[in-house]
Design a protein around this motif. Structure first.
Motif, PDB file in Angstrom:
ATOM      1  N   VAL B 367     -11.154  -3.250   5.809  1.00 13.01           N
ATOM      2  CA  VAL B 367     -10.111  -4.153   7.006  1.00 13.01           C
ATOM      3  C   VAL B 367      -8.789  -3.647   6.701  1.00 13.01           C
ATOM      4  O   VAL B 367      -8.377  -3.018   5.620  1.00 13.01           O
ATOM      5  CB  VAL B 367     -10.229  -5.626   6.975  1.00 13.01           C
ATOM      6  CG1 VAL B 367      -9.280  -6.440   7.670  1.00 13.01           C
ATOM      7  CG2 VAL B 367     -11.591  -6.113   7.004  1.00 13.01           C
ATOM      8  N   SER B 368      -7.955  -3.439   7.685  1.00 18.17           N
ATOM      9  CA  SER B 368      -6.428  -3.075   7.616  1.00 18.17           C
ATOM     10  C   SER B 368      -5.921  -4.199   6.943  1.00 18.17           C
ATOM     11  O   SER B 368      -5.739  -5.273   7.423  1.00 18.17           O
ATOM     12  CB  SER B 368      -5.944  -2.453   8.989  1.00 18.17           C
ATOM     13  OG  SER B 368      -5.609  -3.603   9.676  1.00 18.17           O
ATOM     14  N   VAL B 369      -5.164  -3.814   5.854  1.00 18.17           N
ATOM     15  CA  VAL B 369      -4.544  -4.824   4.860  1.00 18.17           C
ATOM     16  C   VAL B 369      -3.433  -5.489   5.688  1.00 18.17           C
ATOM     17  O   VAL B 369      -3.303  -6.740   5.447  1.00 18.17           O
ATOM     18  CB  VAL B 369      -3.881  -4.213   3.812  1.00 18.17           C
ATOM     19  CG1 VAL B 369      -3.173  -5.140   2.793  1.00 18.17           C
ATOM     20  CG2 VAL B 369      -5.058  -3.461   2.778  1.00 18.17           C
ATOM     21  N   GLY B 370      -2.620  -4.920   6.395  1.00 15.89           N
ATOM     22  CA  GLY B 370      -1.586  -5.602   7.176  1.00 15.89           C
ATOM     23  C   GLY B 370      -0.143  -5.203   7.064  1.00 15.89           C
ATOM     24  O   GLY B 370       0.950  -5.589   7.789  1.00 15.89           O
ATOM     25  N   THR B 371       0.127  -4.804   5.805  1.00 15.99           N
ATOM     26  CA  THR B 371       1.616  -4.287   5.655  1.00 15.99           C
ATOM     27  C   THR B 371       1.284  -2.662   5.053  1.00 15.99           C
ATOM     28  O   THR B 371       0.299  -2.298   4.589  1.00 15.99           O
ATOM     29  CB  THR B 371       2.108  -4.947   4.495  1.00 15.99           C
ATOM     30  OG1 THR B 371       1.215  -5.254   3.217  1.00 15.99           O
ATOM     31  CG2 THR B 371       2.477  -6.510   5.060  1.00 15.99           C
ATOM     32  N   ALA B 372       2.389  -2.070   5.223  1.00 15.79           N
ATOM     33  CA  ALA B 372       2.436  -0.749   4.945  1.00 15.79           C
ATOM     34  C   ALA B 372       2.075  -0.564   3.284  1.00 15.79           C
ATOM     35  O   ALA B 372       2.647  -1.116   2.341  1.00 15.79           O
ATOM     36  CB  ALA B 372       3.666  -0.049   4.977  1.00 15.79           C
ATOM     37  N   MET B 373       1.080   0.308   3.143  1.00 17.79           N
ATOM     38  CA  MET B 373       0.779   0.659   1.733  1.00 17.79           C
ATOM     39  C   MET B 373       0.820   2.153   1.324  1.00 17.79           C
ATOM     40  O   MET B 373       0.924   3.004   2.237  1.00 17.79           O
ATOM     41  CB  MET B 373      -0.653   0.296   1.602  1.00 17.79           C
ATOM     42  CG  MET B 373      -1.489  -1.146   1.840  1.00 17.79           C
ATOM     43  SD  MET B 373      -0.777  -2.675   0.851  1.00 17.79           S
ATOM     44  CE  MET B 373      -1.829  -2.400  -0.224  1.00 17.79           C
ATOM     45  N   PRO B 374       1.141   2.341  -0.011  1.00 17.23           N
ATOM     46  CA  PRO B 374       1.586   3.675  -0.388  1.00 17.23           C
ATOM     47  C   PRO B 374       0.131   4.491  -0.216  1.00 17.23           C
ATOM     48  O   PRO B 374       0.293   5.980   0.367  1.00 17.23           O
ATOM     49  CB  PRO B 374       1.755   3.674  -2.028  1.00 17.23           C
ATOM     50  CG  PRO B 374       1.284   2.251  -2.059  1.00 17.23           C
ATOM     51  CD  PRO B 374       1.458   1.325  -1.053  1.00 17.23           C
ATOM     52  N   ALA B 375      -1.177   4.155  -0.584  1.00 20.83           N
ATOM     53  CA  ALA B 375      -2.223   5.090  -0.378  1.00 20.83           C
ATOM     54  C   ALA B 375      -3.095   4.953   0.829  1.00 20.83           C
ATOM     55  O   ALA B 375      -2.732   5.368   2.124  1.00 20.83           O
ATOM     56  CB  ALA B 375      -2.943   4.798  -1.831  1.00 20.83           C
TER      57      ALA B 375
END
Lengths: 233, 422
Positions: B367-375
């Motif tokens: 699922v897409s986490v919802g906040t910008a993630m580095p990896a």
């Protein structure tokens, strides 16, 4: 919902013809068939969805899942290696669990079967995300981060603290154009049309297809055609 | 001596106990303000300041919401059971119990607010109420139950308030006719309150249990299980508060009552254990996909929490309360009650984590986490840890609840007047 004027009208005629919805009944029920045989797992649909709908970083309305252990990792079946993908987005269910549980009717059905969001009414309780068995809803946790300093896409950005999801590109449908993911799929794995029109291609293919989590009785408007031949690697 | 002038700590000099009370109240006020500030910070920045994400979309706030709904059960058991089934032994703690229920259900309602992404739109729940949403049913019953418990508290303390000349008696008196009317109303209210309490816990369970998306929750046992958990934690909290307020000389009762309540709590613990076990067996027996969340609970990431729930929260307090010798010592009963309350808290935490950490279409990348993630912005599992902001907000609400309770204890006569007055 969109408070921007869609530039679709300004597209060259050839492009508009290619993306036209085509003949449909007077009271259409929009639906989609995704042909897993044709899907190559390129993520074009997912990426164009992000720019079309200005989906912020970290959130996706449209994803391409790999049927296996890891992304783009082949799986073994009957001694052969195979690789299939499952593009996943809002299934626009007729019996939508999200519509049932939303305490404020912020998510609702349009007459044409689309499950819509009222971003000005949503209180951000995320009950719809709990209820959705497909995991396709995303929440605006913080101020949206974008790769560019400005907004992109054809629709307004959603406010902080609300849930958003695939609208089946309703702004395009209302202009007589197919959703962006359908238009952009390089292998034409996505077929869009009117499920109420028995003569439409989408209706005919939907009969051959399956829906996801059928046992849950959600009655999705998105159908899947199984991969029909084994890809041997 | 009117209720308002009773010193909080009996044996100490009034002045010293007043200063201790003042410190306590000021500390609670300060914590409430800190909680409000944390809430304001969260509203300004969004729920990104919490540990929740799309992979774990509900967290500490909803956990405390259902925990406090459960805690509010205690008052109604004691008050209604005492009246409907004629258990006279409960009388000395009836007022305390209904007060506990009132404060607990109010806190439960308050805990919904910080969970909302747009708390300023909360009135939409009333303006655009969706009849098919269990959340709408739940908010309706929470409001009903709050009003009902407040009425209960007033009805039980009204005559003594009137005797003390308090304006809180709302002009009512103590004539025989009014006293007779009190008894009629109390009996009538018990018949409404008991079903409301059962509905309150059932509907809260249905928020979770009606969802086909969460296999671990989708079970008919959820409502009975929530009622059992509510009985355990509610009664345990009433026992603790009763012992505490007896220390402060706000109420009086014999140790027999604590032994009696302890035995009752042991029965509730058995029911809770039975339902938990029954649910686990039913879910785990078929094996394969359905057993995924169960195995995670028994052996995986949440195993420690699960075994804490069973051993510390169920077995240990049950043994203490089942043995007559240990049950006769109020100190040990208090210990069992603390463990039982903590156990139910962990039980609800497990329910939340194992229900939400399981995605029905769990194919990679998730699922897409919802906040910008580095990896990668996708995940299929997310180790939820509440942030400092979430803790501060929770602490603020708890402090506010303690403040309400303290004020109510100071203002309302929790001890029945009649036996001493006549």
């Amino acid at each position: 919902m969109p408070d921007k004027v869609s530039p679709i009208k300004a597209l060259p005629p050839a492009s508009r013809t290619y993306g036209a919805i085509g003949p449909h009944s007077e009271r259409p029920h929009w639906g989609m068939v995704i042909d897993q045989e044709r899907c190559t797992g390129c993520w074009s649909c997912a990426v164009i969805c992000k720019s079309e709908n200005d989906v912020p970083l970290g959130a996706w309305w449209n994803r391409v899942l790999t049927e296996g252990e890891a992304v783009d990792q082949p799986k073994e079946e009957h001694g052969h290696l195979g690789m299939d993908w499952l593009p996943l987005t809002c299934q626009h269910c007729e019996n939508a669990p999200c519509v049932k549980v939303c305490p404020v009717q912020a998510t609702y059905h349009r007459d044409d079967g689309l499950v819509m969001m009222d971003y000005e009414r949503c209180i951000g309780c995320r009950y719809c995300m709990i209820a959705c068995p497909y995991g396709v809803r995303v929440f605006n946790w913080g101020q949206p981060e974008r790769p560019t300093p400005h907004e992109t896409g054809m629709v307004a950005a959603r406010p902080l603290g609300t849930v958003e999801k695939c609208s089946m590109c309703v702004h395009r449908i209302d202009e007589g154009q197919v959703p962006s993911c359908v238009w952009s799929c390089p292998s034409q794995a996505r077929i869009f049309g009117d499920l109420n029109d028995p003569a439409s291609r989408v209706s005919r293919l939907a009969h051959e297809g399956r829906v996801l989590l059928e046992e849950s009785g959600t009655k999705p408007s998105v159908f899947y055609l199984k991969p029909r031949r084994k890809r041997e690697l | 001596m009117t209720a308002g002038t009773l010193p909080l700590a009996g044996r100490r000099s009034p002045r010293r106990s007043f200063s201790r009370l003042a410190v306590w109240v000021l500390a609670l006020c300060a914590l409430t303000v800190v909680g409000l500030a944390a809430f304001a910070y969260q509203v300004a920045n969004g729920l990104t300041v919490t540990g929740m994400r799309n992979t774990m979309m509900w967290g500490q706030y909803i956990l405390f919401f259902m925990f406090f709904v459960g805690l509010s059960a205690g008052g109604l058991i004691v008050a209604s059971a005492g009246r409907l089934f004629g258990v006279a032994a409960f009388k000395p703690i009836t007022r305390l119990a209904v007060l506990e229920a009132t404060v607990a259900v109010m806190l439960a309602g308050i805990f919904i607010l910080p969970d909302l992404g747009r708390p300023e739109r909360v009135l939409n729940i009333l303006l655009h109420a969706n009849r098919t949403s269990p959340m709408v049913w739940d908010i309706s019953i929470v409001i009903t139950y709050t009003l009902l418990s407040m009425t209960y508290v007033w009805l039980y303390t009204r005559a003594d308030l009137a005797r003390g000349g308090s304006p809180l008696a709302l002009g009512t008196g103590t004539s025989p006719r009014e006293m007779a009317r009190d008894e009629r109303l109390k009996s009538g209210l018990a018949w409404v309150a008991l079903p409301s309490a059962i509905l309150l816990h059932s509907i809260t369970a249905w928020i979770f249990g009606l969802q086909i998306s969460r296999t671990f929750w989708h079970s008919a046992i959820m409502a009975p299980l929530f009622i059992a958990s509510a009985l355990v934690s509610g009664l345990a909290l009433v026992i603790l508060l009763a012992l505490l307020l007896r220390r402060f000389r706000r109420i009086e009762f014999e140790n027999d009552l604590i032994r009696y309540l302890g035995a009752l709590l042991a029965v509730f613990l058995v029911v809770e254990g039975f339902l938990v076990g029954s649910e686990l067996l039913t879910a785990a027996y078929p094996g394969a996909e359905e057993a995924g969340p169960i195995l995670r609970l028994l052996t995986g990431n949440y195993a420690l929490l699960f075994w804490t729930e069973i051993i510390v929260g169920l077995v240990v307090p049950f043994v203490i309360l089942a043995v007559r010798r240990t049950r006769s010592r109020p100190g040990l009963v208090a210990l069992a009650a603390v463990l039982a309350v903590a156990g139910i808290f962990v039980h609800r935490l497990n329910l939340m984590l194992s229900g939400l950490s399981y995605v029905r279409i769990g194919l990679p990348p998730g699922v897409s986490v919802g906040t910008a993630m580095p990896a990668s912005s996708f995940a299929s599992f997310h180790w939820y840890v509440p942030t400092v902001v979430e803790w501060l907000v929770v602490l603020g609400v708890l402090a506010f609840g303690a403040l309400l309770f303290t004020i109510a204890v100071l203002v309302l006569p929790l001890r029945e007047r009649e036996p001493h007055a006549h």
